[in-house]
Every structure is written in C-alpha cells, then in structure tokens.
Scaffold this motif. Sequence first.
Motif, PDB file in Angstrom:
ATOM      1  N   THR A   8      21.365  -5.469  15.322  1.00  0.00           N
ATOM      2  CA  THR A   8      22.571  -5.096  16.075  1.00  0.00           C
ATOM      3  C   THR A   8      22.196  -4.264  17.304  1.00  0.00           C
ATOM      4  N   LEU A   9      21.121  -3.480  17.169  1.00  0.00           N
ATOM      5  CA  LEU A   9      20.712  -2.582  18.252  1.00  0.00           C
ATOM      6  C   LEU A   9      20.305  -3.345  19.513  1.00  0.00           C
ATOM      7  N   SER A  10      19.629  -4.489  19.346  1.00  0.00           N
ATOM      8  CA  SER A  10      19.205  -5.253  20.528  1.00  0.00           C
ATOM      9  C   SER A  10      20.145  -6.412  20.784  1.00  0.00           C
ATOM     10  N   GLY A  11      20.955  -6.732  19.793  1.00  0.00           N
ATOM     11  CA  GLY A  11      21.850  -7.886  19.941  1.00  0.00           C
ATOM     12  C   GLY A  11      21.099  -9.198  19.871  1.00  0.00           C
ATOM     13  N   MET A  12      19.892  -9.153  19.303  1.00  0.00           N
ATOM     14  CA  MET A  12      19.059 -10.366  19.278  1.00  0.00           C
ATOM     15  C   MET A  12      18.342 -10.494  17.942  1.00  0.00           C
ATOM     16  N   LYS A  13      17.835 -11.720  17.724  1.00  0.00           N
ATOM     17  CA  LYS A  13      16.955 -11.908  16.582  1.00  0.00           C
ATOM     18  C   LYS A  13      15.566 -11.412  16.974  1.00  0.00           C
ATOM     19  N   GLU A  14      14.944 -10.660  16.059  1.00  0.00           N
ATOM     20  CA  GLU A  14      13.605 -10.136  16.327  1.00  0.00           C
ATOM     21  C   GLU A  14      12.714 -10.385  15.120  1.00  0.00           C
ATOM     22  N   GLU A  15      11.431 -10.498  15.386  1.00  0.00           N
ATOM     23  CA  GLU A  15      10.510 -10.608  14.256  1.00  0.00           C
ATOM     24  C   GLU A  15      10.505  -9.288  13.502  1.00  0.00           C
ATOM     25  N   PHE A  16      10.501  -9.377  12.185  1.00  0.00           N
ATOM     26  CA  PHE A  16      10.548  -8.168  11.377  1.00  0.00           C
ATOM     27  C   PHE A  16       9.152  -7.593  11.180  1.00  0.00           C
ATOM     28  N   LYS A  17       8.946  -6.390  11.752  1.00  0.00           N
ATOM     29  CA  LYS A  17       7.675  -5.701  11.577  1.00  0.00           C
ATOM     30  C   LYS A  17       7.972  -4.249  11.274  1.00  0.00           C
ATOM     31  N   PRO A  18       7.694  -3.800  10.051  1.00  0.00           N
ATOM     32  CA  PRO A  18       8.001  -2.406   9.705  1.00  0.00           C
ATOM     33  C   PRO A  18       7.216  -1.429  10.575  1.00  0.00           C
ATOM     34  N   LEU A  19       7.698  -0.190  10.634  1.00  0.00           N
ATOM     35  CA  LEU A  19       7.027   0.825  11.452  1.00  0.00           C
ATOM     36  C   LEU A  19       5.636   1.128  10.920  1.00  0.00           C
ATOM     37  N   TYR A 245      18.122  15.285  16.862  1.00  0.00           N
ATOM     38  CA  TYR A 245      17.501  16.251  15.951  1.00  0.00           C
ATOM     39  C   TYR A 245      15.983  16.108  15.910  1.00  0.00           C
ATOM     40  N   SER A 246      15.507  14.862  15.756  1.00  0.00           N
ATOM     41  CA  SER A 246      14.060  14.680  15.558  1.00  0.00           C
ATOM     42  C   SER A 246      13.314  14.526  16.883  1.00  0.00           C
ATOM     43  N   GLY A 247      14.036  14.151  17.924  1.00  0.00           N
ATOM     44  CA  GLY A 247      13.391  13.855  19.204  1.00  0.00           C
ATOM     45  C   GLY A 247      12.626  12.542  19.164  1.00  0.00           C
ATOM     46  N   LYS A 248      12.813  11.779  18.074  1.00  0.00           N
ATOM     47  CA  LYS A 248      12.086  10.511  17.936  1.00  0.00           C
ATOM     48  C   LYS A 248      13.034   9.335  18.028  1.00  0.00           C
ATOM     49  N   LYS A 249      12.574   8.300  18.739  1.00  0.00           N
ATOM     50  CA  LYS A 249      13.353   7.071  18.835  1.00  0.00           C
ATOM     51  C   LYS A 249      12.492   5.900  18.420  1.00  0.00           C
ATOM     52  N   PRO A 250      13.020   4.925  17.756  1.00  0.00           N
ATOM     53  CA  PRO A 250      14.390   4.853  17.254  1.00  0.00           C
ATOM     54  C   PRO A 250      14.494   5.516  15.890  1.00  0.00           C
ATOM     55  N   PHE A 251      15.700   6.006  15.597  1.00  0.00           N
ATOM     56  CA  PHE A 251      15.966   6.553  14.262  1.00  0.00           C
ATOM     57  C   PHE A 251      15.776   5.433  13.231  1.00  0.00           C
ATOM     58  N   ALA A 252      16.405   4.286  13.498  1.00  0.00           N
ATOM     59  CA  ALA A 252      16.174   3.124  12.632  1.00  0.00           C
ATOM     60  C   ALA A 252      15.766   1.958  13.524  1.00  0.00           C
ATOM     61  N   LYS A 253      14.703   1.268  13.126  1.00  0.00           N
ATOM     62  CA  LYS A 253      14.191   0.188  13.973  1.00  0.00           C
ATOM     63  C   LYS A 253      15.126  -1.028  13.959  1.00  0.00           C
ATOM     64  N   TYR A 254      15.607  -1.378  12.786  1.00  0.00           N
ATOM     65  CA  TYR A 254      16.516  -2.533  12.686  1.00  0.00           C
ATOM     66  C   TYR A 254      17.840  -2.087  12.089  1.00  0.00           C
ATOM     67  N   TRP A 255      18.911  -2.491  12.741  1.00  0.00           N
ATOM     68  CA  TRP A 255      20.260  -2.225  12.216  1.00  0.00           C
ATOM     69  C   TRP A 255      20.860  -3.559  11.802  1.00  0.00           C
ATOM     70  N   ASP A 360      14.834 -17.046   8.379  1.00  0.00           N
ATOM     71  CA  ASP A 360      15.659 -17.078   9.576  1.00  0.00           C
ATOM     72  C   ASP A 360      16.881 -16.189   9.353  1.00  0.00           C
ATOM     73  N   ASP A 361      16.670 -14.880   9.429  1.00  0.00           N
ATOM     74  CA  ASP A 361      17.752 -13.913   9.303  1.00  0.00           C
ATOM     75  C   ASP A 361      18.532 -14.112   8.002  1.00  0.00           C
ATOM     76  N   PHE A 362      17.804 -14.338   6.927  1.00  0.00           N
ATOM     77  CA  PHE A 362      18.401 -14.446   5.587  1.00  0.00           C
ATOM     78  C   PHE A 362      19.543 -15.464   5.550  1.00  0.00           C
ATOM     79  N   ASN A 363      19.194 -16.680   5.947  1.00  0.00           N
ATOM     80  CA  ASN A 363      20.228 -17.722   5.990  1.00  0.00           C
ATOM     81  C   ASN A 363      20.456 -18.287   4.578  1.00  0.00           C
ATOM     82  N   THR A 364      21.207 -17.522   3.787  1.00  0.00           N
ATOM     83  CA  THR A 364      21.424 -17.919   2.385  1.00  0.00           C
ATOM     84  C   THR A 364      22.221 -19.222   2.239  1.00  0.00           C
ATOM     85  N   PRO A 365      23.211 -19.512   3.115  1.00  0.00           N
ATOM     86  CA  PRO A 365      23.917 -20.793   2.920  1.00  0.00           C
ATOM     87  C   PRO A 365      22.963 -21.982   3.023  1.00  0.00           C
ATOM     88  N   LYS A 366      22.015 -21.869   3.944  1.00  0.00           N
ATOM     89  CA  LYS A 366      21.053 -22.960   4.106  1.00  0.00           C
ATOM     90  C   LYS A 366      20.102 -23.020   2.907  1.00  0.00           C
TER      91      LYS A 366
END
Length: 474
Positions: A8-19, A245-255, A360-366
């Motif tokens: 939601t933060l970028s409004g796009m599909k992104e590859e999932f890579k944890p911090l 508060y933390s001065g760090k961005k992003p608070f959450a990488k994926y929303w 593909d973004d948890f496409n459960t119907p497919k």
Amino acid sequence: MPLVVFNTLSGMKEEFKPLRDNEVRIYVCGPTVYDYSHIGHARTYIVFDVIVRYLRYKGYKVKYIVNITDIEDKIIRRAKELGITPLELARKFEKEFFKDIERLGLVKADRYPRATEHIRDMIKVIEALMRKGYAYRVGNDVYFDVSKLKDYGKLSRQKVNSLKAGARVEIRRGKKSPLDFALWRGVSKDEPGWDSPWGKGRPGWHIECTVMAIKHLGEQIDLHGGGEDLIFPHHENEIAQSEAYSGKKPFAKYWLHTGLLMVKGEKMSKSLRNIISIREFIDKYGADTLRLLVLSSHYRSPIEFSEDKALQAKRSLIKLYGILERARLMVKFKEKGGKIEEVRERAKEFRREFEEAMNDDFNTPKALAALFRFSSYLESLIDKGYSGESIRVAYETVVWALKLLGFKMKYAKLSEERLASLLPLLIEIRGELRRRRVWDLADRIRDKLGEMGIALEDREDGTVWRYIPNLLTD
Ligand code: AMP
Ligand code: ZN
C-alpha cells in the motif's frame, strides 16, 4: 519464483525481501474487545493467517504479533451500560475472541499484547515525542504535530491540504491543526484512566499500536497488516509516530491491507447492525466454509457476503472432502491402474501452478482453482477404478495444499462401522435374489464376499456371516 506483494505504501507490487535475512516480523491490528468478533474481522484474520503460513512454508522465520485493544471509548461505553468495569468487559470478550480464532483454526500469534499492559511504555514514547518537538500539550491532552512531518499522508497518498479540507471540524481548543491527533487524552476523576505527567488520562488508539509493535518487534518491521479501513487515519498515524520516535524509515517495509467484507454494499460492522458473528457462522456452516469463502476472493478485493455464497462454499467443500475420503479408502488397496508416473507429473505441475499463484501477491482464488482442477483429476482416477500408490500421491498432494491454506479438514469419515453395515444389506439382497431364483447374481455376491474372507452360512433361521481371517505369519 520470487514472492511479490502489493505494498500500500508504494501502491505497487514489489518483490518481498525482509529487512533482515530470513526473518519476517509481522504486526497485525487486532480486535477491540467489546463484543463478539464478526466474520468481517475473521476475513482479515484468515488472510493474515494464510500469509503467515505461506511465508513459513517459504522458509522464513516469522514472528507474528496481533494486539488486543482493551481500552477504548466503545469498551467504556458498553461496560457502563452493562454495569461492569471496562476491564471486566474487555477480558470477557478477549476470551471469546480466543475461542473464536481457535475454532477458525488460526495459527497462534507469538504474542497477543494488551494495550493496558503497555501504558508506561506509551507514556515514555509520548514524552520522547514531546522532547523531539513532534508533540505538544494542551491542558491534560497531548497531540501529535502533523506539520512537523514532510511526508505525512504518504500511506494513504493524500496531500496534507486536502486532508485538512476533509477533516471534521475539530472542536477541541488548542489543537494547532485539525489533522493533529491525540496521543494522550485527559479524563475526569471518575472516568477510567491512568496517572501520567499530564494528569489522569488514556492513550490514543494509534499510539498503542506504535508502542506494541516497537516493543515486541523492534523499531523497523517487515510487514504491517490490517483491514483497509485502517489505512487512514490509523496506519498513517502509526507511521508518523513511529518514524518520528525512532528516526528510522520505514517503520514497516510492507503494508498489506485486506478488502472489507460487505453486506449489501456496506462494511460489516457492529454499528451498522449487519453482523454475523464468527461462532454463528461456524455453527451453521463450519470453519472451513468461512475459510473457503474468504480465500475464494483475492485478499485486496471486497467480498460482498451473502448466505448464497456461504452455501456455495459449503457445497464445494462437501464435494472436495467426499473425493478425499474416497481417495483415502482407495489408497488402502493394492496399486491398480499403474499411472504413477503420470500422477507424479500432474501433481508436480499442480504444485507449480499453486505456488505461482501464491507467489503473485497471495492469489488464493487462482491457487484454489488449480486445487479444484487437480481434485477433479483425482476423482476421475478413482472413478476409473485406480487404487494404491497413484491415488496416494494425488491424495497427499491435495491434502498438502489444503493444509498449507489452513483448512482443518474436519469431516465425518466413512467409518468401518458404516462400511460393515453394508453386509446385512448384501445378505438381504442375496436372500431376495435366491427367492426370485436369480441364482447367478446371488452366487456372485457369495463368491465375492468369500474372496474377502467373509463366508455366508445359510441356516434354517436365515443367513449369518462369518469372518475367516488369514493368519499372519510374521
Ligand atoms: P476492530 O476490532 O474493529 O478494530 O477490527 C479488527 C480488525 O478487523 C482490523 O484489522 C479491521 O481492519 C478488521 N475489520 C473490521 N471490520 C472488517 C470488515 N467488515 N471486513 C474486513 N476486515 C474488517
Ligand atoms: Zn493498530
């Protein structure tokens, strides 16, 4: 195949890579416990349940936190109506929430922190925000100063000016901008509250989540979830507080946000009086039916709920579990049909399709469509009389996918008792055939049973059966 998620933060599909390497830290906004949870809540929880399961399947070490909002205006109002304390009410419905999610078969979160057990931490964070100039006091209240952030509005992708125009006219005196939101609210002596440097009061809702997320997962987390109704202002404000508060961005990488469960075009919510509680639904249709209904839509799309959809989901499940049960029985027989190579190939193909959809973004119907196609294939094998190993491979593949999606697969098994009760029926039919002098058919029944070690003995008073077991030699 990389996993791709819509952020939601970028409004796009992104590859999932944890911090951090292989670790995924997830925070999902949990219930405000003032009443029974409804199937709209369940939709959101089921979606994140599947996301957690899938990430674990992909090999990530997932730490999963779901908070409990146990202090809030709605809780206080309801408790007053019932003549009990807010905490008594909150504890009761927290218990009911846990019962519901157990029945839904949700994976346990690592923790379910309660807001009221973090008041001290909240006060500390609010003090730090004041020190850093992000918050100001008005009387016994403390507000977050939105004007101090250049990127406020980035999650909901709204400009501060248009937000201001849309904001309700704020009557509280002393607030610098209608967008500023309460971190702490002073209360009168007889209202529930906690002592603080600003007098007796209660925390704002948004600060609860910031504090619990940071405390249990750290200042930067990988994935933050909730229903899309929370994007603004709740999650926008969580970002503002946490990053300030933390001065760090992003608070959450994926929303990640779930679409809402609707009834006749309106959000299912208690205030609209259009709710169906989770327990009501499960009593009527079963937990797996709700899971199937939820996963049949993509998690970001709204679901327009109807009894018809519930019935449809229930029918599909009954059909699927019927196939599974026949398969389970056929596995016990000697291999027949010799299609093992073909079945292995088809199973591999199905797993690939299934994972591709989930990646593909948890496409459960497919993923579910592929699952239903593969289960039809399994059914066709059984119909053709196959048994043994080839059925086992297909059966286990279907079970693998259902487990991965969190289905409980609880249904009445075709029991030995039920199968054994077919014997008297066969004996009766054979007797009738003999009376009608259809000897060949009557004998066929006796011979077939004989092959199974079941001998029929015709006596004066009727036919009885005997079992003649093979003695095992090892
Ligand atoms: P609440 O108890 O209202 O704070 O909601 C708890 C969680 O359920 C939040 O993540 C909400 O976004 C989500 N939620 C509430 N109502 C619905 C709905 N009708 N459909 C989907 N999710 C919902
Ligand atoms: Zn929250």
